[in-house]
Design an enzyme around this catalytic site. Structure first.
Site, PDB file in Angstrom:
ATOM      1  N   GLY A  24       0.852  -1.180   0.000  1.00  0.00           N
ATOM      2  CA  GLY A  24       0.000   0.000   0.000  1.00  0.00           C
ATOM      3  C   GLY A  24       0.892   1.235   0.000  1.00  0.00           C
ATOM      4  O   GLY A  24       2.125   1.130  -0.083  1.00  0.00           O
ATOM      5  N   ILE A  25       0.267   2.399   0.113  1.00  0.00           N
ATOM      6  CA  ILE A  25       1.026   3.655   0.072  1.00  0.00           C
ATOM      7  C   ILE A  25       1.988   3.756   1.263  1.00  0.00           C
ATOM      8  O   ILE A  25       3.113   4.246   1.125  1.00  0.00           O
ATOM      9  CB  ILE A  25       0.050   4.858   0.029  1.00  0.00           C
ATOM     10  CG1 ILE A  25      -0.725   4.820  -1.298  1.00  0.00           C
ATOM     11  CG2 ILE A  25       0.791   6.188   0.177  1.00  0.00           C
ATOM     12  CD1 ILE A  25      -1.841   5.827  -1.408  1.00  0.00           C
ATOM     13  N   GLY A  26       1.545   3.250   2.437  1.00  0.00           N
ATOM     14  CA  GLY A  26       2.391   3.338   3.633  1.00  0.00           C
ATOM     15  C   GLY A  26       3.731   2.646   3.447  1.00  0.00           C
ATOM     16  O   GLY A  26       4.790   3.213   3.744  1.00  0.00           O
ATOM     17  N   SER A 182      -7.671  12.765   0.367  1.00  0.00           N
ATOM     18  CA  SER A 182      -7.978  12.178  -0.943  1.00  0.00           C
ATOM     19  C   SER A 182      -8.641  13.240  -1.807  1.00  0.00           C
ATOM     20  O   SER A 182      -9.299  14.142  -1.289  1.00  0.00           O
ATOM     21  CB  SER A 182      -8.934  11.009  -0.729  1.00  0.00           C
ATOM     22  OG  SER A 182      -9.578  10.687  -1.931  1.00  0.00           O
ATOM     23  N   TYR A 204     -16.747   7.832   3.180  1.00  0.00           N
ATOM     24  CA  TYR A 204     -15.330   8.038   2.823  1.00  0.00           C
ATOM     25  C   TYR A 204     -15.101   9.496   2.400  1.00  0.00           C
ATOM     26  O   TYR A 204     -14.205  10.162   2.916  1.00  0.00           O
ATOM     27  CB  TYR A 204     -14.932   7.072   1.703  1.00  0.00           C
ATOM     28  CG  TYR A 204     -13.470   7.147   1.318  1.00  0.00           C
ATOM     29  CD1 TYR A 204     -12.492   6.521   2.092  1.00  0.00           C
ATOM     30  CD2 TYR A 204     -13.055   7.842   0.184  1.00  0.00           C
ATOM     31  CE1 TYR A 204     -11.155   6.583   1.740  1.00  0.00           C
ATOM     32  CE2 TYR A 204     -11.712   7.909  -0.180  1.00  0.00           C
ATOM     33  CZ  TYR A 204     -10.765   7.272   0.603  1.00  0.00           C
ATOM     34  OH  TYR A 204      -9.426   7.345   0.255  1.00  0.00           O
TER      35      TYR A 204
HETATM   36  N1  LIG Z   1      -5.277   4.105  -3.140  1.00  0.00           N
HETATM   37  C1  LIG Z   1      -5.719   5.271  -3.566  1.00  0.00           C
HETATM   38  O1  LIG Z   1      -6.008   5.449  -4.750  1.00  0.00           O
HETATM   39  C2  LIG Z   1      -5.849   6.404  -2.630  1.00  0.00           C
HETATM   40  C3  LIG Z   1      -5.658   6.252  -1.277  1.00  0.00           C
HETATM   41  N2  LIG Z   1      -5.782   7.339  -0.462  1.00  0.00           N
HETATM   42  C4  LIG Z   1      -5.559   7.208   0.977  1.00  0.00           C
HETATM   43  O2  LIG Z   1      -4.240   6.777   1.189  1.00  0.00           O
HETATM   44  C5  LIG Z   1      -4.151   6.028   2.397  1.00  0.00           C
HETATM   45  C6  LIG Z   1      -3.497   4.698   2.117  1.00  0.00           C
HETATM   46  O3  LIG Z   1      -4.234   4.063   1.109  1.00  0.00           O
HETATM   47  P1  LIG Z   1      -3.802   2.685   0.424  1.00  0.00           P
HETATM   48  O4  LIG Z   1      -2.394   2.372   0.726  1.00  0.00           O
HETATM   49  O5  LIG Z   1      -4.266   2.755  -0.965  1.00  0.00           O
HETATM   50  O6  LIG Z   1      -4.791   1.714   1.186  1.00  0.00           O
HETATM   51  P2  LIG Z   1      -4.550   0.298   1.896  1.00  0.00           P
HETATM   52  O7  LIG Z   1      -5.901  -0.247   2.182  1.00  0.00           O
HETATM   53  O8  LIG Z   1      -3.600  -0.491   1.104  1.00  0.00           O
HETATM   54  O9  LIG Z   1      -3.849   0.755   3.237  1.00  0.00           O
HETATM   55  C7  LIG Z   1      -4.532   1.318   4.282  1.00  0.00           C
HETATM   56  C8  LIG Z   1      -3.827   0.938   5.543  1.00  0.00           C
HETATM   57  O10 LIG Z   1      -4.578   1.430   6.651  1.00  0.00           O
HETATM   58  C9  LIG Z   1      -4.545   0.439   7.656  1.00  0.00           C
HETATM   59  N3  LIG Z   1      -5.707   0.482   8.520  1.00  0.00           N
HETATM   60  C10 LIG Z   1      -6.994   0.318   8.170  1.00  0.00           C
HETATM   61  N4  LIG Z   1      -7.767   0.372   9.249  1.00  0.00           N
HETATM   62  C11 LIG Z   1      -6.956   0.569  10.310  1.00  0.00           C
HETATM   63  C12 LIG Z   1      -7.161   0.685  11.697  1.00  0.00           C
HETATM   64  N5  LIG Z   1      -8.375   0.613  12.248  1.00  0.00           N
HETATM   65  N6  LIG Z   1      -6.098   0.889  12.508  1.00  0.00           N
HETATM   66  C13 LIG Z   1      -4.869   0.947  11.989  1.00  0.00           C
HETATM   67  N7  LIG Z   1      -4.598   0.823  10.692  1.00  0.00           N
HETATM   68  C14 LIG Z   1      -5.636   0.627   9.855  1.00  0.00           C
HETATM   69  C15 LIG Z   1      -4.550  -0.882   6.924  1.00  0.00           C
HETATM   70  O11 LIG Z   1      -3.990  -1.822   7.794  1.00  0.00           O
HETATM   71  P3  LIG Z   1      -4.157  -3.404   7.587  1.00  0.00           P
HETATM   72  O12 LIG Z   1      -2.938  -3.781   6.796  1.00  0.00           O
HETATM   73  O13 LIG Z   1      -4.191  -3.942   8.964  1.00  0.00           O
HETATM   74  O14 LIG Z   1      -5.436  -3.585   6.825  1.00  0.00           O
HETATM   75  C16 LIG Z   1      -3.725  -0.584   5.700  1.00  0.00           C
HETATM   76  O15 LIG Z   1      -2.400  -0.945   5.903  1.00  0.00           O
HETATM   77  C17 LIG Z   1      -5.589   5.913   2.911  1.00  0.00           C
HETATM   78  O16 LIG Z   1      -5.809   6.912   3.877  1.00  0.00           O
HETATM   79  C18 LIG Z   1      -6.432   6.183   1.680  1.00  0.00           C
HETATM   80  O17 LIG Z   1      -7.689   6.700   2.015  1.00  0.00           O
HETATM   81  C19 LIG Z   1      -6.052   8.574  -0.939  1.00  0.00           C
HETATM   82  C20 LIG Z   1      -6.242   8.756  -2.246  1.00  0.00           C
HETATM   83  C21 LIG Z   1      -6.192   7.687  -3.200  1.00  0.00           C
HETATM   84  C1  LIG Z   2     -15.812  -1.204 -15.290  1.00  0.00           C
HETATM   85  C2  LIG Z   2     -16.005  -0.696 -13.915  1.00  0.00           C
HETATM   86  C3  LIG Z   2     -17.420  -0.338 -13.618  1.00  0.00           C
HETATM   87  C4  LIG Z   2     -15.018   0.455 -13.701  1.00  0.00           C
HETATM   88  C5  LIG Z   2     -15.110   1.018 -12.344  1.00  0.00           C
HETATM   89  C6  LIG Z   2     -14.013   1.992 -12.046  1.00  0.00           C
HETATM   90  C7  LIG Z   2     -14.068   2.443 -10.589  1.00  0.00           C
HETATM   91  C8  LIG Z   2     -14.028   1.207  -9.699  1.00  0.00           C
HETATM   92  C9  LIG Z   2     -12.925   3.410 -10.300  1.00  0.00           C
HETATM   93  C10 LIG Z   2     -13.010   4.651 -11.191  1.00  0.00           C
HETATM   94  C11 LIG Z   2     -12.453   5.800 -10.406  1.00  0.00           C
HETATM   95  C12 LIG Z   2     -11.884   5.143  -9.175  1.00  0.00           C
HETATM   96  C13 LIG Z   2     -11.569   5.947  -7.955  1.00  0.00           C
HETATM   97  C14 LIG Z   2     -11.541   5.351  -6.704  1.00  0.00           C
HETATM   98  C15 LIG Z   2     -11.952   3.931  -6.524  1.00  0.00           C
HETATM   99  C16 LIG Z   2     -12.151   3.155  -7.831  1.00  0.00           C
HETATM  100  C17 LIG Z   2     -12.841   4.001  -8.889  1.00  0.00           C
HETATM  101  C18 LIG Z   2     -14.212   4.457  -8.408  1.00  0.00           C
HETATM  102  C19 LIG Z   2     -11.235   6.163  -5.445  1.00  0.00           C
HETATM  103  C20 LIG Z   2     -12.594   6.579  -4.890  1.00  0.00           C
HETATM  104  C21 LIG Z   2     -10.445   5.328  -4.433  1.00  0.00           C
HETATM  105  C22 LIG Z   2     -10.128   6.078  -3.170  1.00  0.00           C
HETATM  106  C23 LIG Z   2      -9.800   7.503  -3.333  1.00  0.00           C
HETATM  107  O1  LIG Z   2      -9.306   8.089  -2.370  1.00  0.00           O
HETATM  108  C24 LIG Z   2     -10.183   8.250  -4.537  1.00  0.00           C
HETATM  109  C25 LIG Z   2      -9.263   9.412  -4.790  1.00  0.00           C
HETATM  110  C26 LIG Z   2     -10.382   7.371  -5.762  1.00  0.00           C
HETATM  111  C27 LIG Z   2     -10.989   8.153  -6.928  1.00  0.00           C
HETATM  112  C28 LIG Z   2     -11.137   7.346  -8.185  1.00  0.00           C
END
Ligand SMILES: NC(=O)C1=CN([C@@H]2O[C@H](COP(=O)(O)OP(=O)(O)OC[C@H]3O[C@@H](n4cnc5c(N)ncnc54)[C@H](OP(=O)(O)O)[C@@H]3O)[C@@H](O)[C@H]2O)C=CC1
Ligand SMILES: CC(C)CCC[C@@H](C)[C@H]1CC[C@H]2C3=C(CC[C@]12C)[C@@]1(C)CCC(=O)[C@@H](C)[C@@H]1CC3
Length: 311
Positions: A24-26, A182, A204
């Site tokens: 993940g991002i972390g 986000s 969210y």
């Molecule tokens: N992916 C994306 O496109 C985007 C992500 N973000 C934000 O970036 C951040 C990281 O996202 P991403 O890496 O994609 O997501 P992941 O789901 O891969 O990572 C999220 C992390 O948060 C941890 N977590 C969830 N619940 C808890 C809890 N109750 N206590 C402690 N830790 C917890 C999870 O731990 P565990 O491993 O135990 O599940 C996991 O490691 C999030 O805040 C997300 O909202 C923002 C914009 C876009």
């Molecule tokens: C064929 C399918 C119906 C295609 C579906 C696409 C969607 C699942 C993605 C399109 C834009 C994506 C998106 C996110 C999740 C997946 C989609 C909705 C987020 C909401 C994920 C978490 C975030 O923080 C946002 C910034 C993302 C925005 C775009």
């Protein structure tokens, strides 16, 4: 330094002695930080210790000399947050960078009508980068009696920040607090009257807007010593860590607290950081901050009363 929880999972989703690394991002951020400077001390604060250990091993395999420790915290439990804060205060005298990375979006459901009409409109890029109005979620209630998305994405972090405040406010060397929001954060999904988002289905979006609001108030209350930033939709965790890494290199006093810093990727695959003004009023941010202080008082009181009962 504390990183948000790492993202590691066993192949079947349940835990065993050697869970597979789920990136993940972390975790991407930790790798990039260590590549930048392997002399920093990293503390990974994770809810699942198996995954935390596996993340540590994976980071050490790339940076054998790195100094990495782990700490347990479940942001969806006030008891766990308070215990983690106590542990942090016992272990460290100062925290230089606090990355608040954890965030959940449980049971997402896509609105196909919005998706299809967005696909054939001029807003198609906006839709894919923000997911605006596309997803709804089913939230639930935690043992603390709070909405799970709100507690995990917002309130747990808030209580943690306040609990370790003495480690963050050092006059000579200000700490940097970097909170992942986000581009899905949306003003219309948030209401001060229902800040936990009990009544809606976009918990969210609401929680990420709450993060934006709080970041402004925290900056003001922490006397300009802490800066809080955010990132947007990510194609890979490595790309998603771009703004977070960029912020690591910045002087906090030169950053504008009303801006949000987005991790972006160009069509050619180059990562860059873009700052955009947040859509919020400072008065609302202050009102929300005051509401959270009140909620913190109530919930911590309830927690200590229930702990007394069990003694
Ligand atoms: N992916 C994306 O496109 C985007 C992500 N973000 C934000 O970036 C951040 C990281 O996202 P991403 O890496 O994609 O997501 P992941 O789901 O891969 O990572 C999220 C992390 O948060 C941890 N977590 C969830 N619940 C808890 C809890 N109750 N206590 C402690 N830790 C917890 C999870 O731990 P565990 O491993 O135990 O599940 C996991 O490691 C999030 O805040 C997300 O909202 C923002 C914009 C876009
Ligand atoms: C064929 C399918 C119906 C295609 C579906 C696409 C969607 C699942 C993605 C399109 C834009 C994506 C998106 C996110 C999740 C997946 C989609 C909705 C987020 C909401 C994920 C978490 C975030 O923080 C946002 C910034 C993302 C925005 C775009």
């Amino acid at each position: 330094m504390i990183d948000g929880p790492s993202s590691l999972q066993s192949p079947q989703g349940h835990h065993n002695s050697s869970p597979k690394v789920r990136r993940g991002i972390g975790l991407a951020l930790c790798e990039r930080l260590l590549t930048e400077d392997d002399q920093i001390h990293l503390c990974l604060a994770c809810r699942n210790m198996q995954r935390a250990k596996a993340a540590r091993i994976s980071l050490l395999s790339l940076h054998p000399a790195a100094d990495i420790s782990i700490l347990q915290v479940n942001l969806g439990s006030l008891k766990s947050v308070c215990q983690a804060a106590t542990e942090v205060k016992q272990r460290y005298r100062q925290v230089d960078f606090l990355y608040l990375n954890a965030g959940i979006m449980p049971n997402p459901c896509i609105n196909l009508k919005v998706f299809l009409s967005g696909l054939f409109s001029r807003k198609v890029i906006h839709m894919f980068t923000t997911g605006e109005g596309l997803l709804t979620q089913k939230d639930q209630i935690t043992d603390d009696g709070l909405q799970e998305v709100f507690e995990t994405n917002v309130f747990g972090h808030f209580v943690l920040i306040r609990a370790i405040e003495p480690l963050l406010c050092h006059v000579d060397s200000p700490s940097q607090l970097i909170w992942t929001s986000s581009s899905n954060a949306r003003k219309s999904a948030f209401s001060l009257l229902d800040y936990q988002h009990i009544q809606g289905q976009e918990s969210y979006s609401s929680s990420k807007y709450a993060t934006d609001l709080l970041s402004v108030a925290l900056n003001r209350h922490f006397n300009q010593q802490i800066r809080i930033f955010t990132n947007s939709f990510t194609i890979t965790p490595y790309n998603g860590a771009e703004a977070l890494l960029w912020l690591f290199r910045q002087k906090p006093e030169l950053l504008d607290p009303l801006l949000k810093y987005h991790s972006c990727t160009s069509g050619l695959g180059n990562n860059y950081v873009e700052s955009r003004k947040m859509n919020l009023e400072e008065e609302s941010s202050e009102l929300f901050y005051q509401k959270l202080l009140e909620l913190e008082k109530q919930t911590l009181k309830k927690l200590s009363e229930s702990e007394e009962e069990y003694k």
